[in-house]
Motif scaffolding. Structure first.
Motif, PDB file in Angstrom:
ATOM      1  N   ASP A  85      10.613  16.994  16.085  1.00 54.26           N
ATOM      2  CA  ASP A  85      11.539  15.489  16.170  1.00 54.26           C
ATOM      3  C   ASP A  85      11.968  14.706  15.209  1.00 54.26           C
ATOM      4  N   HIS A  86      13.872  13.726  16.129  1.00 54.64           N
ATOM      5  CA  HIS A  86      14.418  13.232  15.172  1.00 54.64           C
ATOM      6  C   HIS A  86      13.977  11.480  15.052  1.00 54.64           C
ATOM      7  N   LEU A  87      12.987  11.382  14.270  1.00 54.33           N
ATOM      8  CA  LEU A  87      12.286   9.844  14.627  1.00 54.33           C
ATOM      9  C   LEU A  87      12.351   9.355  12.823  1.00 54.33           C
ATOM     10  N   PRO A  88      13.432   8.599  12.640  1.00 54.83           N
ATOM     11  CA  PRO A  88      14.114   8.481  11.567  1.00 54.83           C
ATOM     12  C   PRO A  88      12.951   7.129  11.519  1.00 54.83           C
ATOM     13  N   GLU A  89      12.328   6.363  11.950  1.00 54.01           N
ATOM     14  CA  GLU A  89      11.200   5.074  11.791  1.00 54.01           C
ATOM     15  C   GLU A  89      10.229   5.794  11.113  1.00 54.01           C
ATOM     16  N   LEU A  90       9.982   6.624  10.693  1.00 50.87           N
ATOM     17  CA  LEU A  90       8.703   7.508  10.249  1.00 50.87           C
ATOM     18  C   LEU A  90       9.422   8.230   8.535  1.00 50.87           C
ATOM     19  N   LYS A  91      10.610   8.044   8.183  1.00 56.84           N
ATOM     20  CA  LYS A  91      10.843   8.508   7.132  1.00 56.84           C
ATOM     21  C   LYS A  91       9.897   7.566   6.037  1.00 56.84           C
ATOM     22  N   GLY A  92       9.631   8.543   5.239  1.00 52.35           N
ATOM     23  CA  GLY A  92       9.233   6.715   4.263  1.00 52.35           C
ATOM     24  C   GLY A  92       8.069   7.235   3.855  1.00 52.35           C
ATOM     25  N   ASP A  93       7.658   6.476   2.766  1.00 51.89           N
ATOM     26  CA  ASP A  93       6.268   6.653   2.456  1.00 51.89           C
ATOM     27  C   ASP A  93       5.502   5.086   3.714  1.00 51.89           C
ATOM     28  N   PHE A  94       4.426   5.323   3.663  1.00 48.55           N
ATOM     29  CA  PHE A  94       3.737   3.904   3.940  1.00 48.55           C
ATOM     30  C   PHE A  94       2.385   4.069   2.894  1.00 48.55           C
ATOM     31  N   ASP A  95       2.026   2.481   2.403  1.00 46.96           N
ATOM     32  CA  ASP A  95       1.087   2.555   2.244  1.00 46.96           C
ATOM     33  C   ASP A  95      -0.456   1.902   3.166  1.00 46.96           C
ATOM     34  N   GLY A  96      -1.839   2.709   3.391  1.00 45.73           N
ATOM     35  CA  GLY A  96      -2.388   2.505   4.011  1.00 45.73           C
ATOM     36  C   GLY A  96      -3.643   2.222   3.251  1.00 45.73           C
ATOM     37  N   ALA A  97      -4.875   1.586   3.912  1.00 42.43           N
ATOM     38  CA  ALA A  97      -6.450   1.601   3.491  1.00 42.43           C
ATOM     39  C   ALA A  97      -7.253   1.194   4.409  1.00 42.43           C
ATOM     40  N   PHE A  98      -8.454   1.570   4.181  1.00 45.93           N
ATOM     41  CA  PHE A  98      -9.540   1.344   4.812  1.00 45.93           C
ATOM     42  C   PHE A  98     -10.489   0.142   4.313  1.00 45.93           C
ATOM     43  N   TRP A  99     -11.527  -0.452   4.954  1.00 44.01           N
ATOM     44  CA  TRP A  99     -12.388  -0.815   4.210  1.00 44.01           C
ATOM     45  C   TRP A  99     -13.216  -1.773   4.863  1.00 44.01           C
ATOM     46  N   THR A 100     -14.553  -2.215   4.475  1.00 51.64           N
ATOM     47  CA  THR A 100     -14.761  -2.638   5.558  1.00 51.64           C
ATOM     48  C   THR A 100     -15.621  -3.986   5.054  1.00 51.64           C
ATOM     49  N   ALA A 101     -16.420  -4.904   6.034  1.00 51.24           N
ATOM     50  CA  ALA A 101     -16.322  -6.258   5.490  1.00 51.24           C
ATOM     51  C   ALA A 101     -16.534  -6.908   6.880  1.00 51.24           C
ATOM     52  N   ASP A 102     -17.845  -7.484   7.530  1.00 53.24           N
ATOM     53  CA  ASP A 102     -18.081  -8.405   8.457  1.00 53.24           C
ATOM     54  C   ASP A 102     -18.160  -7.710   9.249  1.00 53.24           C
TER      55      ASP A 102
END
Length: 337
Positions: free
Chosen positions: A253-270
């Motif tokens: 589908d045409h989803l221009p807002e999802l074009k390009g790269d995204f930086d993600g991260a998981f971490w555990t705290a508290d």
């Protein structure tokens, strides 16, 4: 028979203890129609499960190297849908029922992950909905191999267990839930038919899979034929976190807002599992110095990718960004610690 269970019987379905005939295929005269007839059809609106990406009946794949966070992300996607939570960059979950089929984790490890994920949810109503709407099929928890999705017997075994009301099935992962270990077109043929049956019944499927040395999904490209979307994770350095760069490598589908790269991260705290994702900025990253040094030594992009643990396409993009951005010694700008 239990209520809310899909039986293996091809002639009947079972819902709330009521037997009803399974929908029969239309006559041949209705299976091939003219363009004019097709354009005049009144079709229902697509049902969103998570924003505009995951829709009822959609098929997607989440691919990444080992240890890159793909199972955590698959769980988080399922939880957002079941708990009607916002999950960037995709949108708000619908509160639909989700079924995770886990083929590899120990029961204790899986429970720990879900406890950490659930603890981060501060909205009691969402916690309640997720607790009711997220279903888990775990071989370790069941104490039984159950079956494999690349055999008819295995598919029938899972179909007996998957809640009839589930609108998304997460397969984690493709390798662990198949028998032969082969990843060619022939071995995927039965899985493909099973997925098609889910799509025709309005059930979405998300396949979790490993990447090969090239950084693309492992095995035959036939895996991608049915996909409405494909999400690829590449490892990224961020101390103390499971960090990755996310890219939608296929969007039907045409989803221009999802074009390009995204930086993600998981971490555990508290005693909580934290997650952050944002559009990737064209800034220097820890791996860039090594990528540039290897390139200056004359290594090919594929050899650089193998050395730093990224896909070839990701190395190509990083090299393009590195050469385009101003260096600190060019304009006197200070870098952030």
């Amino acid at each position: 028979m239990q209520a809310n269970i899909r039986p293996i019987n091809h002639l009947w379905t079972h819902d709330d203890m009521t037997l009803r005939p399974r929908k029969q295929p239309p006559p041949p005269s209705q299976m091939c129609i003219t363009l004019g007839q097709f354009l005049e059809k009144t079709l229902p609106q697509s049902t969103s499960l998570l924003g505009d990406l995951i829709l009822a009946g959609s098929v997607g794949m989440l691919v990444a190297p080992r240890g890159c966070g793909k199972s955590l992300l698959a769980m988080t996607i399922g939880y957002a849908i079941a708990g009607a939570k916002l999950l960037e960059p995709w949108g708000i979950g619908s509160g639909a029922e989700v079924c995770l089929i886990d083929g590899e984790m120990r029961e204790q490890g899986l429970q720990t992950r879900f406890r950490l994920l659930n603890a981060k949810n501060t909205k009691p109503n969402s916690v309640m909905r997720a607790g009711q709407n997220f279903h888990i099929i775990s071989r370790d928890a069941a104490g039984d191999p159950i079956g494999s999705i690349d055999t008819l017997e295995g598919q029938e075994a899972f179909d007996e267990i998957i809640p009839y009301s589930a609108k998304l099935i997460i397969i984690d992962n493709l390798s662990a839930l198949t028998t032969s270990g082969r990843e060619d077109a022939a071995s995927f043929a039965l899985i493909k038919q099973w997925i098609i049956r889910k799509r025709l019944s309005g059930v979405a499927v998300l396949l979790v899979h490993h990447t090969g040395k090239s950084g693309a999904q492992r095995g035959t490209s036939v895996h991608e034929d049915l996909l409405d979307y494909s999400i690829q994770l590449s490892p990224r350095e961020e101390p103390g976190k499971t960090a990755f760069t996310l890219r939608h490598t296929k969007l039907r589908d045409h989803l221009p807002e999802l074009k390009g790269d995204f930086d993600g991260a998981f971490w555990t705290a508290d005693d909580m599992l934290h997650f952050r994702i944002e559009a990737a900025e064209k800034s220097v990253r820890p791996e860039d110095e090594k990528i540039l040094a290897l390139r200056q030594q004359g290594l090919t992009q594929q050899k650089i990718a193998d050395a730093v643990g990224l896909s070839k396409s990701m190395v190509q993009r990083r090299l393009k960004d590195i050469t385009a951005m101003p260096r600190p010694d060019q304009d006197g700008a200070e870098t952030e610690d």
